[in-house]
Write an enzyme that holds these catalytic residues in place. Structure first.
Site, PDB file in Angstrom:
ATOM      1  N   GLY A  16       8.494   6.622  16.301  1.00 29.44           N
ATOM      2  CA  GLY A  16       7.879   7.726  16.577  1.00 29.44           C
ATOM      3  C   GLY A  16       8.527   8.966  16.293  1.00 29.44           C
TER       4      GLY A  16
ATOM      5  N   ASN B 163       7.495  10.971  13.717  1.00 29.46           N
ATOM      6  CA  ASN B 163       6.502  11.911  13.279  1.00 29.46           C
ATOM      7  C   ASN B 163       5.890  12.597  14.759  1.00 29.46           C
ATOM      8  OD1 ASN B 163       5.809  12.456  10.396  1.00 29.46           O
ATOM      9  ND2 ASN B 163       6.199   9.998  10.299  1.00 29.46           N
TER      10      ASN B 163
ATOM     11  N   ARG C  70      -2.058  -0.069  13.095  1.00 33.50           N
ATOM     12  CA  ARG C  70      -3.426  -1.047  13.195  1.00 33.50           C
ATOM     13  C   ARG C  70      -4.553  -0.564  12.439  1.00 33.50           C
ATOM     14  NH1 ARG C  70      -2.075  -5.716  14.369  1.00 33.50           N
ATOM     15  NH2 ARG C  70      -4.098  -6.329  14.760  1.00 33.50           N
TER      16      ARG C  70
ATOM     17  N   ASN D 165      -4.392  10.583   9.939  1.00 38.29           N
ATOM     18  CA  ASN D 165      -3.308   9.935   9.712  1.00 38.29           C
ATOM     19  C   ASN D 165      -2.311  10.386   8.495  1.00 38.29           C
ATOM     20  OD1 ASN D 165      -2.139   7.153   9.744  1.00 38.29           O
ATOM     21  ND2 ASN D 165      -2.924   6.737   7.558  1.00 38.29           N
TER      22      ASN D 165
ATOM     23  N   HIS E 290       0.353   9.046   5.605  1.00 36.96           N
ATOM     24  CA  HIS E 290       0.438   7.900   4.879  1.00 36.96           C
ATOM     25  C   HIS E 290       1.691   8.234   3.992  1.00 36.96           C
ATOM     26  CE1 HIS E 290      -0.256   4.226   2.705  1.00 36.96           C
ATOM     27  NE2 HIS E 290      -0.142   5.004   1.527  1.00 36.96           N
TER      28      HIS E 290
ATOM     29  N   LEU F 269      -9.458   2.164   4.107  1.00 36.97           N
ATOM     30  CA  LEU F 269      -7.873   2.033   4.693  1.00 36.97           C
ATOM     31  C   LEU F 269      -7.312   3.103   3.446  1.00 36.97           C
ATOM     32  CD1 LEU F 269      -5.589   0.727   6.014  1.00 36.97           C
ATOM     33  CD2 LEU F 269      -5.387  -0.583   3.712  1.00 36.97           C
TER      34      LEU F 269
ATOM     35  N   GLN G   7      10.031  15.364   4.712  1.00 41.13           N
ATOM     36  CA  GLN G   7       8.896  16.257   4.291  1.00 41.13           C
ATOM     37  C   GLN G   7       7.724  15.712   5.231  1.00 41.13           C
ATOM     38  OE1 GLN G   7       9.637  18.390   2.803  1.00 41.13           O
ATOM     39  NE2 GLN G   7       9.303  18.504   0.594  1.00 41.13           N
ATOM     40  N   GLU G   8       7.579  14.444   5.691  1.00 40.21           N
ATOM     41  CA  GLU G   8       6.570  13.915   6.567  1.00 40.21           C
ATOM     42  C   GLU G   8       6.452  15.099   8.029  1.00 40.21           C
ATOM     43  OE1 GLU G   8       6.230  10.111   7.468  1.00 40.21           O
ATOM     44  OE2 GLU G   8       6.766   9.419   5.540  1.00 40.21           O
TER      45      GLU G   8
HETATM   46  C1  GAR Z   1       5.989   7.002   8.732  1.00 36.39           C
HETATM   47  O1  GAR Z   1       7.032   6.784   7.437  1.00 36.39           O
HETATM   48  C2  GAR Z   1       4.732   6.991   8.205  1.00 36.39           C
HETATM   49  O2  GAR Z   1       4.249   7.850   7.237  1.00 36.39           O
HETATM   50  C3  GAR Z   1       4.305   5.462   8.144  1.00 36.39           C
HETATM   51  O3  GAR Z   1       5.370   4.710   8.886  1.00 36.39           O
HETATM   52  C4  GAR Z   1       6.250   5.545   9.347  1.00 36.39           C
HETATM   53  C5  GAR Z   1       6.210   5.764  10.810  1.00 36.39           C
HETATM   54  O4  GAR Z   1       7.522   6.301  11.291  1.00 36.39           O
HETATM   55  N1  GAR Z   1       3.082   5.174   8.402  1.00 36.39           N
HETATM   56  C6  GAR Z   1       2.354   4.320   7.827  1.00 36.39           C
HETATM   57  O5  GAR Z   1       2.885   3.322   6.878  1.00 36.39           O
HETATM   58  C7  GAR Z   1       0.952   3.969   7.902  1.00 36.39           C
HETATM   59  N2  GAR Z   1       0.344   2.878   7.299  1.00 36.39           N
HETATM   60  P1  GAR Z   1       7.515   7.116  12.906  1.00 36.39           P
HETATM   61  O6  GAR Z   1       7.192   6.146  13.834  1.00 36.39           O
HETATM   62  O7  GAR Z   1       9.196   7.183  12.893  1.00 36.39           O
HETATM   63  O8  GAR Z   1       6.903   8.358  12.778  1.00 36.39           O
END
Ligand code: GAR
Length: 214
Positions: free
Chosen positions: A12, A14, A95, A111, A113, A148, A177-178
């Site tokens: 969590g 992000n 999911r 989303n 990615h 997807l 960066q996210e």
């Molecule tokens: C993040 O790096 C996100 O970009 C990735 O999972 C991580 C979640 O981290 N998402 C995916 O791979 C989607 N298929 P978080 O729970 O700390 O946000």
């Protein structure tokens, strides 16, 4: 007033970055934006503890309790509606969503990615980027379509790939960066500055500058 509902499956971080930006930048007063709820498909998701700690209501919709993807998504969608979702933010939600869910919230699902789409859809993106030998990698925020990791792109941020990187080191560099990109993208989409028109993303020039992090 617009409600943002965040869907998570794990850590969590992000979700936390979006929530912190919403407080720091006073999204409620300035844009009428509220994070009204968090939904996890796993009861043990760490992000649920964070939600509780900051007083955001949460709900678990555990996919393992369902016979079919359809039944799971019906309850997931109903939970989003119960939180009054105007925008659904997938934040490490692991999911795949079917056309049923995507069409029910058409143009209102984002989303994040961890790769520069359209490269490296799916899982293990950092490992695959290293394998491919790319020298630039990054993260993409996109509208969710039935394909997807294939929906129209809202924003991207890049990072260098450095000698001696491991998937873990690279993942950590991308994650920084996210946490910059996702709050900006969520704010701009939720406030209507960036929107989906058919399969094209429309935005003003200032928004486009904020959403390209080089
Ligand atoms: C993040 O790096 C996100 O970009 C990735 O999972 C991580 C979640 O981290 N998402 C995916 O791979 C989607 N298929 P978080 O729970 O700390 O946000």
């Amino acid at each position: 007033k617009k409600n943002i509902v965040v869907l998570i499956s794990g850590r969590g971080s992000n979700f936390k970055s979006v929530y912190e930006a919403s407080v720091r930048e006073n999204w409620a007063e300035k844009y009428g934006l509220y994070i009204s709820g968090v939904i996890s498909n796993r009861a043990d998701a760490k992000g649920l503890e964070y939600a509780a700690s900051v007083g955001i209501p949460s709900k678990v919709v555990d996919h393992k309790g369902y016979e079919s993807r359809g039944a799971f998504e019906k309850d997931l969608a109903d939970a989003c509606d119960e939180f009054g979702a105007d925008l659904i933010v997938l934040a490490g939600f692991m999911r795949v969503l079917t056309p049923y869910f995507v069409d029910r919230f058409s143009g209102r699902i984002l989303n994040i990615h961890p790769a520069l789409l359209p490269l490296f859809t799916g899982l293990h993106t950092h490992e695959r980027a290293l394998q491919a030998g790319v020298r630039v990698h990054g993260v993409t925020v996109h509208f969710v379509s039935a394909e997807l990791d294939g929906g129209p792109i809202v924003g991207q941020a890049t990072v260098p790939v450095l000698a001696n990187d491991t998937p873990e080191i690279l993942a950590a560099r991308v994650l920084v960066q996210e946490h910059v990109l996702y709050p900006r993208a969520v704010r701009l989409v939720a406030s209507g500055r960036v929107k989906l028109d058919g399969n094209k993303v429309l935005m003003d020039e200032e928004a486009s500058r904020e959403l390209a992090i080089l």
